[in-house]
Design an enzyme around this catalytic site. Structure first.
Site, PDB file in Angstrom:
ATOM      1  N   LYS A  82       6.843   1.894  -0.989  1.00  0.00           N
ATOM      2  CA  LYS A  82       7.318   0.902  -0.024  1.00  0.00           C
ATOM      3  C   LYS A  82       8.028  -0.266  -0.681  1.00  0.00           C
ATOM      4  O   LYS A  82       8.534  -1.134   0.017  1.00  0.00           O
ATOM      5  CB  LYS A  82       6.135   0.378   0.794  1.00  0.00           C
ATOM      6  CG  LYS A  82       5.481   1.481   1.572  1.00  0.00           C
ATOM      7  CD  LYS A  82       4.412   0.982   2.479  1.00  0.00           C
ATOM      8  CE  LYS A  82       3.605   2.136   3.012  1.00  0.00           C
ATOM      9  NZ  LYS A  82       2.539   1.737   3.895  1.00  0.00           N
ATOM     10  N   ASP A 123       0.871  -1.178   0.000  1.00  0.00           N
ATOM     11  CA  ASP A 123       0.000   0.000   0.000  1.00  0.00           C
ATOM     12  C   ASP A 123       0.909   1.230   0.000  1.00  0.00           C
ATOM     13  O   ASP A 123       2.131   1.108  -0.133  1.00  0.00           O
ATOM     14  CB  ASP A 123      -0.925  -0.021   1.224  1.00  0.00           C
ATOM     15  CG  ASP A 123      -0.177   0.312   2.498  1.00  0.00           C
ATOM     16  OD1 ASP A 123      -0.530   1.288   3.173  1.00  0.00           O
ATOM     17  OD2 ASP A 123       0.805  -0.404   2.794  1.00  0.00           O
ATOM     18  N   ARG A 164       0.490   4.178   2.302  1.00  0.00           N
ATOM     19  CA  ARG A 164       0.249   5.152   3.380  1.00  0.00           C
ATOM     20  C   ARG A 164       1.393   5.117   4.372  1.00  0.00           C
ATOM     21  O   ARG A 164       1.800   4.039   4.825  1.00  0.00           O
ATOM     22  CB  ARG A 164      -1.061   4.826   4.093  1.00  0.00           C
ATOM     23  CG  ARG A 164      -1.330   5.709   5.299  1.00  0.00           C
ATOM     24  CD  ARG A 164      -2.613   5.334   5.990  1.00  0.00           C
ATOM     25  NE  ARG A 164      -3.777   5.774   5.225  1.00  0.00           N
ATOM     26  CZ  ARG A 164      -5.035   5.617   5.649  1.00  0.00           C
ATOM     27  NH1 ARG A 164      -5.272   5.017   6.790  1.00  0.00           N
ATOM     28  NH2 ARG A 164      -6.038   6.024   4.910  1.00  0.00           N
ATOM     29  N   ASP A 216      -7.585  -2.057   7.517  1.00  0.00           N
ATOM     30  CA  ASP A 216      -6.565  -1.708   8.502  1.00  0.00           C
ATOM     31  C   ASP A 216      -6.363  -0.204   8.483  1.00  0.00           C
ATOM     32  O   ASP A 216      -6.184   0.389   7.427  1.00  0.00           O
ATOM     33  CB  ASP A 216      -5.244  -2.427   8.159  1.00  0.00           C
ATOM     34  CG  ASP A 216      -4.119  -1.982   9.041  1.00  0.00           C
ATOM     35  OD1 ASP A 216      -3.015  -1.750   8.520  1.00  0.00           O
ATOM     36  OD2 ASP A 216      -4.327  -1.863  10.262  1.00  0.00           O
TER      37      ASP A 216
END
Lengths: 197, 273
Positions: free
Chosen positions: B72, B56, B58, B205
């Site tokens: 990432k 992801d 964030r 999440d």
């Protein structure tokens, strides 16, 4: 408690004829086994013949004992060499070394002390011994929350090494254990009606 | 016999002295500064022709999202990529460092890097820092020995798996993988499953969110699909625009500090050429 790996391989190879069962901290046991593999290979080059299980176990013991404040790992070394035949050495937390006819370790071993004291007998053949080991591990899995997943065995003798794998459905069921059900995903796509309010 | 305790000479590696100071300060009520974490969902899976990594985008600083579109999936080698969860600085630093070491190793050996080389370099570094380098990594790549996928934990232990998830959203993503993974998937099936697992982490999440990055590595080729899916577009934009003219903010107090000149001007000759 999250299961990080449900099929990890806790039996690592040190040399062709010596294997190691790891328990305790995964990082510590992996690092110790890597160091001992390295030292053992150097030793073999100098010695000119396959390593003995006793030497492998003593290398493990030296690392465990001298770093006892920093390491948290219990190890069982097993293998075959031409001098002693098959042998087993247990190197638990503080760095003791014990040569034993059978050894148990890890969090699930608490449930096996009584069982193996009465079940082990001298002079078992390969099939009996492997069956006993699988029975032990499956009993521990039944009672210990931190144990589970699959059972792996490694058989080492003069002829060589055999790796075996027993998945959950092949293990015997003990007291109050429920039989395996098929994945609910497969059931959901076939028979079950969705609930209505 | 010798004394029971004696000062060992410093052997190099992490010095834990400041950890004692931090504990003492914490007891006195001084809070340590918060740091940027990638509370994250990262995944990897092995498919027919290689490995697919997903992440992801964030990055959080406590309860605040500090970066809505961070990267990432880090480059390690042309054939090896690594997703990182945990403290953003730690994952960046450790992957950059090992990437440089791998490049030097490539020059020294004259060969393509192997995934197990990257694995060993990463695990030894993390182990020597005893878990204080808070980097949880999913390392994947294809080398001459085939496709490989490994997870590396902050304390230095590693696992080799056909599919793996890490980060705060790992449980949501693992639920997707455990129900839908099968061996020998095609590229399309693999990407769809990875995307589904990351979306599951993004929506369920709080530490994960924004977009999906995917990286497909096969023998001799890799495709870094940055922002492969954007499931969180900014839907409302004010039609009037977002300019704030003077007078919108209330001035509570004013303090003017004139800056004195500290420069002394010395009359002199011009510089010679």
């Amino acid at each position: 408690m999250y299961v990080a790996n449900r099929a990890s391989d806790k039996i690592t190879q040190l040399t062709d004829n010596v294997y190691l069962c790891r328990s305790g901290s995964a990082a510590d046991s992996q690092v110790v086994s890597d160091y001992v593999r390295y030292f053992l290979h150097q030793h073999i080059i100098q010695l000119g013949q396959p390593a003995t299980v006793k030497v492998a176990a003593n290398l493990i013991r030296q690392l465990s004992y001298n770093n006892k404040n920093m390491l948290q790992t219990g190890l069982i070394v097993g293998g075959w060499d031409k001098y002693e035949g098959g042998s087993i050495y247990s190197v638990p937390l503080g760095g003791t070394i014990l040569q034993l006819p059978f050894a148990i370790g890890g969090s699930g071993s608490s449930y096996l002390y009584g069982f193996i004291d009465q079940a082990w007998k001298e002079g078992m053949n390969k099939e009996e011994a492997e069956a006993l080991v699988v029975k032990c591990v499956s009993l521990a899995i039944a009672r210990d929350g931190a144990s589970g997943g699959v059972v792996r065995t490694v058989v080492i003798n003069s002829e060589g090494v055999t790796r075996n794998f027993y998945s959950g459905d092949k293990l015997p069921l003990w007291h109050e254990e429920l039989p395996l059900r098929n994945s609910l995903l497969e059931e959901a796509s076939s028979e079950v009606e969705p609930m209505r309010a | 016999m010798a004394n029971t305790t004696f000062e060992l000479p410093p052997k190099g590696g992490f010095s834990f002295d400041l950890c004692r100071r931090n504990e003492m300060l914490a007891k006195k009520g001084v809070q340590p500064p918060s740091f940027r974490k990638t509370g994250t969902t990262i995944v990897g899976l092995v498919f027919k022709d290689g490995v697919i990594l997903g992440a992801d985008t964030r990055a959080t600083e406590g309860p605040i999202v500090c970066d809505k579109n961070c990267e990432k999936i880090h480059y390690m080698a042309p054939n090896i990529y690594c997703c990182g969860a945990g403290t953003a600085a730690d994952t960046e630093a450790v992957t950059d460092m090992v990437s440089s070491q791998l490049e030097l190793h490539r020059y020294a050996t004259g060969r393509e890097s192997r995934v197990v080389t990257a694995l060993t370099l990463l695990k030894s570094h993390l182990y020597s820092y005893q878990g204080h380098v808070s980097a949880a990594l999913v390392l994947g790549g294809v080398d001459c020995t085939g496709p490989h996928l490994h997870t590396i934990y902050p304390h230095g232990s590693t696992d080799t798996l056909p599919f793996a998830t890490m980060g705060s959203g790992s449980l949501a993503a693992m639920a997707m993988f455990e129900s839908r993974y099968k061996e020998g998937m095609t590229r399309e099936e693999g990407i769809k499953l990875v995307c589904g697992a990351i979306c599951s982490g993004i929506f369920n999440d709080l530490g994960s969110g924004s977009n999906v990055d995917v990286c497909v590595i096969t023998k001799g080729q890799r495709e870094y699909l940055r922002n492969y899916a954007l499931p969180n577009p900014r839907t409302y934009v004010s039609s009037k625009g977002y300019s704030f003219a003077k007078g919108h903010t209330e001035v509570l107090s004013t303090k003017i500090t004139p800056l004195k000149e500290h420069v002394q001007i010395i009359e002199g000759d011009a510089m010679e050429e």
